[in-house]
Write an enzyme that holds these catalytic residues in place. Structure first.
Site, short mmCIF file in Angstrom:
data_model
loop_
_atom_site.label_atom_id
_atom_site.label_comp_id
_atom_site.label_asym_id
_atom_site.label_seq_id
_atom_site.Cartn_x
_atom_site.Cartn_y
_atom_site.Cartn_z
N PRO A 40 3.04 3.26 3.39
CA PRO A 40 2.96 3.86 2.06
C PRO A 40 1.52 4.21 1.66
CG PRO A 40 3.30 1.48 1.90
CD PRO A 40 3.30 1.83 3.36
N ASP A 79 2.60 3.16 -2.39
CA ASP A 79 1.85 1.96 -2.71
C ASP A 79 1.42 2.10 -4.17
OD1 ASP A 79 1.20 -0.28 -1.38
OD2 ASP A 79 -0.28 0.67 -0.08
N TRP A 552 -2.00 -5.90 0.31
CA TRP A 552 -1.66 -5.79 1.73
C TRP A 552 -0.45 -6.65 2.09
CZ3 TRP A 552 -3.04 -1.69 3.98
CH2 TRP A 552 -4.24 -1.07 3.63
N GLN A 588 -6.68 1.22 9.91
CA GLN A 588 -5.51 0.41 9.60
C GLN A 588 -5.25 -0.67 10.65
OE1 GLN A 588 -3.94 0.52 6.77
NE2 GLN A 588 -3.89 2.59 5.96
N TRP A 592 -3.17 -2.44 7.61
CA TRP A 592 -1.71 -2.33 7.67
C TRP A 592 -1.13 -2.83 8.99
CZ3 TRP A 592 2.02 1.95 9.09
CH2 TRP A 592 3.28 1.67 8.57
N LYS A 625 -19.05 12.43 6.24
CA LYS A 625 -17.83 12.00 5.59
C LYS A 625 -17.40 13.10 4.60
CE LYS A 625 -16.42 7.50 3.88
NZ LYS A 625 -16.80 6.23 3.31
#
Ligand SMILES: [Zn+2]
Ligand SMILES: [Zn+2]
Length: 982
Positions: A40, A79, A552, A588, A592, A625
């Protein structure tokens, strides 16, 4: 040339109108499951290239598996909790910090605002997810703020609680004084929120007071330990000094005083201070457990300090770096991870004297008006005045910042709730062996390291908008964990009272909640805090702990919480663990991927995903970035409007960013994909449509004679074998290369060399149509997962029925009998020779239209030597009359550049024919239109034309031709041609 992005929009509408995604699901409903989890995303920001990348990765393989007869359910998730939305709401409400939230606004209103804002950008997300062609059930999304979802999270914690895996402890954690909450290292590392900062480091004098030591080592002068720290504010609560017992130290005489410091550091520390002399040298052992007077005495009457005898002395440790400082460092158990561990080992008190907003407590009278982290200079000045500072220096280091609010973080001891990770570490590591990582090196590299070094999981956050921790405490020391709403209702003394003001009447105790009641029940902190339980040990009232749960935990709960397991959908969940496929970006692995793995192993003793594709980071073309505020990249919508979604999809999928490497996003490369892949393919399909005589693709002829046909069918079937294997290996980089190569070969060789075949009326024409039709059909199936729009476009061109979509087709199977490696090799040789010969024409400045007498080939052993079909292809393409094999020539190939009168005339005639055809086309004349041609040509050409007038009349399909000599001044335009329809 059409507006391809416009075609994509039309195709999108077609998919929607005809419910193609739903049809793909219906078609596979009874088939095997291929389980996919959608990680999510936060709904609090707009989708950017990173999201597009993972969205495409998450689209490609479910499409591929669907075509292979798997049922792939795809449900979007949001989320909804945590700091990102809390920060946005703080700004919107014009408040800052916890005091404002609790006192000015109130938690209830704050949470209500979070709820109302958290789905602000869903429309933009839907628009983007749609436009890039992702097939997903977007509207029926799960949300981490759903009460059903939150209840499942409670169940998970209760399960771990019952296993004895949850404890309350003190830990030194990175802490944000603005958000007033600990920040996990993983979160800081994830966004690389470190910035190069200049701070003040101080070298401080600690006067030795140990009588025994002084008797042996002093001649009456003061002796000091020189200790070094980069956080002067932590000196208030320094409880000891650390020395390295294996290093050498010296006693150094300077300004009528003695200093003790590491021998290796003397020159650096004393640099620029003046003359000094080494008075003694000894091993670190000799200065272990020596007492000193601390430079600040704010805590001297603290009960924790008074209770202990060993504060303010030296301790031997093994972690001191002799590359900086003095070889003696302060131990601040409240403000450093190693310091905390040392403090535990040496029984030193943990005294936190910086409050939750980063200011010194009132007990630090001298500095209490200051933010601790901003007091370095004041502290250095103070020490200097009291002659306790040897030196202060500017110190440059990478300093962690809050990933949400950008405040400087610091380490701070806090009480917090933890999941014990150490106990089952071996199991996490063992079960990692069952996971396929793409790229593979992550498995025993980054991910294994993360598992090995993992600290216990701090699951508490001192915030508001998240699932509340379901822990209630009693003053008697009894703690309970609640695992469901039912349990809460049974144990609470005031459940009905708290929830009666809700839209839903409190359910009767014991009765189960109906689905619609679930949707209304609010379990968030403002409500949960009001719920009181009765202690079953002492009968007193129990209060909920104030913290909420780390988000998380919620993301990691997604496999079961989206199904409200174990309260509902038990059977379905069993079929959906583990997932066969997940994808996300590399950071992640710490979050995650890691948390989902850990939670699944702890709860189900199983992995939660079998195959995981890790993408890299997207930077701009300069390697920076991507930053909205700096506008250092092109808005994805502009790229989509210019080149379409498929060009972007292909660009991303073809890049090693799909193997966790960084991508320097370059707009021109997307344009290249558009030109070289998308357009090439569309043109081949368009060519077919123009010349095909049938609406439907015709079956392949029983016997395939034409060498081009045999070659392209061999290529196609090889391509299918290879792309099937690369797709099975989750490798889109190879898949894209195969697609690009095939699209080019099809267009630049097969179609190009077959053009004339399509214009005749013969069996060969029929064969060519059937072959090209079949090739395009199978090729479009094989590109459908990566290029869903182009595949549909091609499918349309070769004659599909109205509401049928390429995405309802099955993945193509290769006919291996058609593969002829030997022919492919020969054709490669043909193309290599052609390329050399055409290059030679360019160097010599001879147009391809000008026929030449011969092409010589040096390779006597050439495979194509006796193959007239292949030699004819070369003759046609290079435009030569004959091919000669001659081992004596200097180069691989050699053109005979001698122009005989005949050859020259032929070249001129061809050029004139082409010019007339172009003019016919410009006037939109069809072949049967009768015309009169009038041309003005130079003298030499005039002669040639007159000689070949009969032939030209036929070629022009003209009734009459008038040739005149052109005027000298119009030489720049060689042939001026006028066509008049009769
Ligand atoms: Zn912050
Ligand atoms: Zn009690």
């Amino acid at each position: 040339m059409y507006d391809y992005p416009e075609q994509e929009n039309r195709i999108l509408q077609f998919w929607k109108d005809n419910k193609i995604f739903e049809k793909t699901l219906a078609k596979t409903e009874k088939k095997r499951d291929f389980v996919f989890y959608d990680g999510p995303p936060f709904a609090t920001g707009l989708p950017h290239y990173g999201h597009i990348l993972s969205s495409v990765a998450k689209d490609v393989f479910p499409r591929y598996k669907t075509m292979n007869d798997f049922y792939v359910a795809r449900r979007w998730g949001w989320d909804c909790h945590g700091l990102p939305i809390e920060n946005i709401v703080e700004k919107e409400l014009g408040i800052s910090g916890k005091k404002d939230i609790e006192n000015k606004i109130g938690v209830a209103k704050f949470n209500e605002t979070c709820r109302s804002k958290v789905l602000t950008y869903t429309k933009e997300w839907k628009k983007m997810v749609d436009r890039i062609g992702r097939f997903i059930d977007f509207d029926n999304s799960y949300k981490t703020m759903d009460p059903t979802y939150m209840e499942s999270v409670w169940w998970a914690l209760k399960t771990l609680w019952d296993k004895g895996l949850i404890y309350e402890g003190k830990k030194v954690l990175m802490y944000c004084p603005h958000c007033e909450t600990p920040i996990s290292k993983a979160e800081v590392a994830m966004d690389n929120s470190y910035e190069l900062e200049k701070d003040l480091s101080v070298t401080v004098k600690f006067k030795i007071t140990d009588e025994k030591f002084l008797q042996k080592n002093s001649d009456g002068k003061n002796i000091y330990f020189l200790a070094w720290t980069t956080t002067p504010w932590s000196l208030m609560s320094t409880m000891g000094l650390a020395i390295d017992v294996s290093a050498d130290y010296v006693k150094l005489s300077f300004n009528d005083e003695y200093y003790i410091l590491a021998k290796a550091r003397v020159e650096n520390v004393m640099d620029g201070l003046g003359d000094y002399a080494i008075a003694d040298e000894f091993n670190g052992k000799k200065i272990e457990n020596v007492s000193y007077k601390h430079v600040y005495d704010f805590h001297k009457n603290n009960i924790e300090v008074l209770k202990r005898k060993n504060v303010f002395q030296t301790f031997g440790v093994d972690y001191i770096e002799l590359t900086e400082g003095t070889g003696i460092v302060t131990i601040n158990p409240a403000y450093g991870e190693i310091d905390y561990e040392s403090g535990k080992k040496f029984d030193l008190p943990v005294i936190v004297d910086v409050n939750s907003t980063g200011y010194f407590e009132d007990s630090i009278a001298k500095f209490s008006s200051k933010k601790a982290q901003e007091s370095s200079e004041a502290i250095a000045d103070d020490l200097k005045q009291r002659h306790l500072l040897l030196r202060s220096d500017i110190y440059e280091h990478n300093y962690p910042h809050c990933w949400r609010c950008d405040s400087k973080l610091f380490y701070r001891a806090l009480s917090a709730w933890f999941i014990d990770i150490q106990k089952d570490k071996k199991k996490f590591i063992k079960l990692n062996e069952k996971i396929n990582w793409y790229p593979e090196h992550l498995k025993h590299g980054r991910f294994l390291n993360i598992l090995e070094d993992a600290p216990d999981w701090n699951i508490s956050r001192n915030r508001y908008w998240a699932t509340p921790l379901p822990f209630w405490k009693c003053p008697c020391g009894n703690n309970v964990c609640i695992g469901s709403v039912k349990e809460l209702r049974e144990k609470a003394t005031n459940f009905d009272e708290v929830y009666k003001s809700d839209k839903v009447a409190a359910p009767q105790s014991g009765a189960s909640l109906a689905q619609n009641e679930w949707e209304e029940l609010d379990l968030h902190k403002d409500k949960a805090d009001k719920i009181k339980l009765k202690c079953d040990k002492c009968g007193k009232e129990m209060q909920r702990v104030p913290e909420v749960i780390d988000c998380w935990v919620e993301s990691a709960s997604m496999p079961f919480a989206e199904l409200h397991y174990p309260f509902e959908n038990r059977e379905q969940f069993k079929k959906r663990l583990p997932a066969q496929y997940i994808a996300e970006y590399i950071a992640q692995t710490r979050t995650w991927f890691y948390y989902m793995h850990v939670l699944s192993v702890l709860l189900f003793d199983n992995i939660s995903f079998e195959n995981v594709v890790c993408t890299g980071n997207i930077l701009n073309d300069k390697g920076e970035k991507l930053s909205k505020s700096k506008r250092n990249f092109t808005d994805p919508w502009i790229i989509l409007e210019q080149y379409g979604a498929d060009a972007l999809r292909f660009y991303l999928m073809s890049n090693p960013v799909m193997q966790a490497e960084d991508l320097f996003f370059n707009d021109h490369d997307v344009r290249d994909v558009y030109n070289k892949v998308i357009n090439t393919l569309c043109n081949s399909a368009e060519f077919y449509r123009i010349y095909a005589e049938n609406d439907k693709v015709q079956p392949l002829p029983k016997r395939i004679d034409n060498i081009l046909d045999r070659w392209i069918l061999s290529k196609l079937n090889n391509f299918i074998v290879e792309i099937t294997s690369s797709m099975n290996a989750y490798n889109t980089v190879i898949s894209c290369r195969l697609i690009k190569d095939f699209a080019e070969e099809l267009s630049l060789w097969y179609v190009r060399r077959s053009r004339s075949r399509f214009k005749e009326d013969s069996r060969d024409r029929k064969d060519a149509e059937a072959v090209l039709g079949n090739v395009l059909l199978n090729f479009s199936k094989a590109i459908a997962p990566i290029l869903p729009f182009t595949a549909e476009f091609v499918f349309e061109k070769i004659g599909k029925k109205d509401e049928i979509s390429i995405h309802l087709e099955n993945w193509p199977e290769a006919d291996k009998k058609m593969i002829d490696r030997n022919l492919e090799e020969k054709m490669e040789e043909v193309r290599a020779i052609v390329n050399l010969a055409l290059a030679e024409r360019i160097t010599k400045g001879i147009k391809v239209k000008q026929p030449l007498a011969s092409l010589k080939i040096r390779n006597q052993k050439s495979q194509i030597r006796n193959n007239n079909n292949l030699l004819d292809l070369i003759k046609d393409e290079v435009n030569v009359k004959e091919i000669v094999f001659d081992g004596n020539i200097e180069n691989e190939v050699e053109l005979d550049a001698n122009l005989t009168e005949e050859l020259e005339a032929e070249g001129i005639i061809r050029e004139i024919i082409r010019a007339v055809q172009a003019e016919r086309k410009a006037q939109n004349l069809v072949p049967k239109d009768r015309i009169s041609v009038q041309m003005f040509v130079p003298a030499k050409e005039k002669l040639i034309v007159e000689k070949n007038k009969e032939f030209l009349l036929k070629e022009f399909r003209a009734a009459e031709v008038f040739v005149e000599k052109s005027a000298e001044e119009s030489q720049d335009k060689k042939y001026s041609i006028k066509i008049t329809p009769l």
